[in-house]
Design a protein around this motif. Structure first.
Motif, PDB file in Angstrom:
ATOM      1  N   ASN A 126      12.653 -17.740  10.741  1.00 39.43           N
ATOM      2  CA  ASN A 126      12.331 -16.511  10.023  1.00 39.43           C
ATOM      3  C   ASN A 126      12.693 -16.739   8.560  1.00 39.43           C
ATOM      4  OD1 ASN A 126      11.769 -13.814   9.389  1.00 39.43           O
ATOM      5  ND2 ASN A 126      13.857 -13.149   9.881  1.00 39.43           N
ATOM      6  N   ALA A 130      16.199 -13.092   1.211  1.00 36.75           N
ATOM      7  CA  ALA A 130      17.525 -12.446   1.167  1.00 36.75           C
ATOM      8  C   ALA A 130      17.497 -11.103   0.447  1.00 36.75           C
ATOM      9  CB  ALA A 130      18.587 -13.333   0.543  1.00 36.75           C
ATOM     10  N   ARG A 148      11.976 -15.010  -6.416  1.00 38.11           N
ATOM     11  CA  ARG A 148      12.489 -15.451  -5.105  1.00 38.11           C
ATOM     12  C   ARG A 148      11.333 -15.905  -4.216  1.00 38.11           C
ATOM     13  NH1 ARG A 148      15.298 -10.439  -4.818  1.00 38.11           N
ATOM     14  NH2 ARG A 148      14.685 -10.018  -2.669  1.00 38.11           N
ATOM     15  N   GLY A 223       5.284 -10.913  -0.925  1.00 36.08           N
ATOM     16  CA  GLY A 223       5.689 -11.186   0.460  1.00 36.08           C
ATOM     17  C   GLY A 223       4.463 -11.445   1.328  1.00 36.08           C
TER      18      GLY A 223
END
Ligand SMILES: Cc1cc2nc3c(=O)[nH]c(=O)nc-3n(C[C@H](O)[C@H](O)[C@H](O)COP(=O)(O)O)c2cc1C
Length: 436
Positions: A126, A130, A148, A223
């Protein structure tokens, strides 16, 4: 049923059934929170129910604001747990959570490849960027989410190169000829990018079960981009069927735009379930779990998720889009912040209404409250309408609720042909249908 396909079902080993007041119950088994045997027992139950995988979410910080009265993200290391679970199970997939923001790719490639050997091809990763904890790694604050995610993309690419650098075919181990490894087939990776410089090769060969399945969580635009490019399953937070349909379609389109088969990316929202023998008991369980969460704690939760400060507001005051902080206000998870923003933009709820919502109390997960029999038609409907490819079970309220999930709900889904009766394959790739 859609293409005669079956649900994919994972089980979250984060003990969500201890959240709220539930850990105070005499039967909560909270004393076993830090024992490996507890997680092994749960994984064995999940395997007896023929689930696709167990997985453990993770955080690299302790929540000091909540740890006085709750677990506050106290947690054993998920990769070490995965290793003992692999040893004590035979078929179920074992997925660990590892952050791409605070770890070196070589170490992670090696740990995951090791887990894949130990589990005989049942390992999964996974990939998370963070939520917090930068201060534990020498940073003053979290790098911005987009940064990130860029790092996560390069991290995954580097790890995959390392996995490929020492292919299974290079492992000769022939006593007669004295050849251990075929040096022609072992290649350095010579990766040099914006974030990482790694020469390789890895010193753990590939066990030869195919590319390790990746799970991803985080549904902002960046994402979703990462998921579309790399993930085989996405852990989503979707509070209603329509958001599920939108999200699943978007992920499938993104996979196609990366030249991938859309069936190789499964939309798997968390399903937060409160199950009991009767509907009344199930609602009582839900109320018991969340009922005593004080208003101040709920308001603090709205603030920490979305940046909207409702302190001092009357409970009957309506909240409108004008009250929201700017869209680029820094938050831990854009996914969760956007869910709260959407409720406010669409419904202009009162403060009292907002703090009752799943987006505030249950991280925005799909919630089902009722008997196992009540849950079946709703799950079937979401599946058949294309809102989900499966779900990750996130039981709430009590250990008996967890048991009802394993002992009653999953067998009912299997009886209806919505889920497998027996394992057909051996590896996590097999279970997720990634081997054709
Ligand atoms: C359903 C869900 C589960 C997540 N689980 C974890 C986790 O276990 N550990 C973690 O560090 N981050 C976790 N995250 C955070 C994401 O990896 C990501 O860092 C964060 O959501 C910010 O990305 P976003 O802006 O796309 O939401 C989770 C996010 C979501 C939506």
């Amino acid at each position: 049923m859609r293409n005669q396909k079956r649900l994919k079902i994972g089980f979250s080993l984060s003990q969500t059934w201890l959240n709220g007041n539930a850990w105070l119950r005499a039967d909560s088994e909270v004393d076993e929170f830090f024992t490996g045997d507890h997680y092994v027992k749960l994984a064995q139950k999940a395997e007896a129910a023929k689930l696709d995988f167990v997985f453990k979410a993770d955080a690299l910080f302790l929540n000091m604001k909540s740890v006085g009265g709750a677990h506050g993200l106290s947690s054993l290391d998920p990769t070490l747990l995965a290793a003992i679970i692999a040893r004590e199970t035979k078929r179920i997939g074992v997925i660990t959570t590892i952050s791409t923001t605070f770890n070196p790719p070589y170490v992670i490639a090696r740990q995951l490849q090791t887990l894949n050997w130990l589990s005989h091809g049942r390992a999964g990763w996974n990939v998370v960027t963070a939520l917090d904890g930068a201060y534990n790694f020498g940073y003053d604050e979290m790098p911005p989410a987009d940064e990130r995610y860029k790092q996560a993309g390069e991290f995954v690419e580097t790890v995959r190169k390392l996995w490929d650098s020492y292919p299974n075919e290079a492992l000769i181990v022939d006593r007669e000829s004295g050849v251990f490894g075929d040096t022609e087939k072992i290649k350095p990776v010579e990766h040099s990018g914006k974030f990482f410089k790694v020469a390789g090769p890895l010193n753990v060969p590939s066990p030869g079960y195919g590319s390790m399945p990746l799970l991803q969580a985080g549904a902002s635009q960046s994402g979703r981009y990462l998921a579309g490019a790399t993930a085989n399953a996405v852990f989503l937070a979707v509070p209603d069927k329509e958001s599920g349909m939108e999200m699943r379609l978007d992920l499938r389109e993104r996979a196609v735009s990366h030249g991938r088969n859309p069936d190789e990316i499964a939309a798997m929202p968390g399903l937060h379930m409160f199950l009991a023998e009767s509907r009344e008991e199930a609602y009582e369980l839900y109320r018991e779990t969340h009922g005593n969460v004080p208003t101040e704690q709920r308001i603090a939760s709205v603030l920490s998720i979305s940046g909207l400060d409702l302190n001092g507001w009357a409970l009957d005051r309506r909240i409108t889009a004008d009250d929201l902080p700017p869209a680029d206000h820094p938050v831990r998870s854009r996914t969760h912040a956007n869910m709260i923003r959407r409720v406010i933009e669409r419904e202009q709820p009162t403060v009292g209404e907002l703090i009752e919502r799943s987006e505030v109390l249950s991280a925005g997960h799909w919630v089902i409250i009722g008997t196992p029999e009540d849950a079946v038609p709703e799950i079937a409907e979401w599946f058949e309408d294309g809102a989900v490819d499966g779900f990750i079970a996130v039981p709430g309220g009590s250990v008996p609720c967890v048991n009802l999930f394993f002992d009653r709900l999953v067998p009912l889904l299997a009886e209806k042909g919505l889920f497998r009766q027996e394992y057909e394959g051996e590896t996590l790739r097999d279970h997720l249908g990634l081997n054709g």
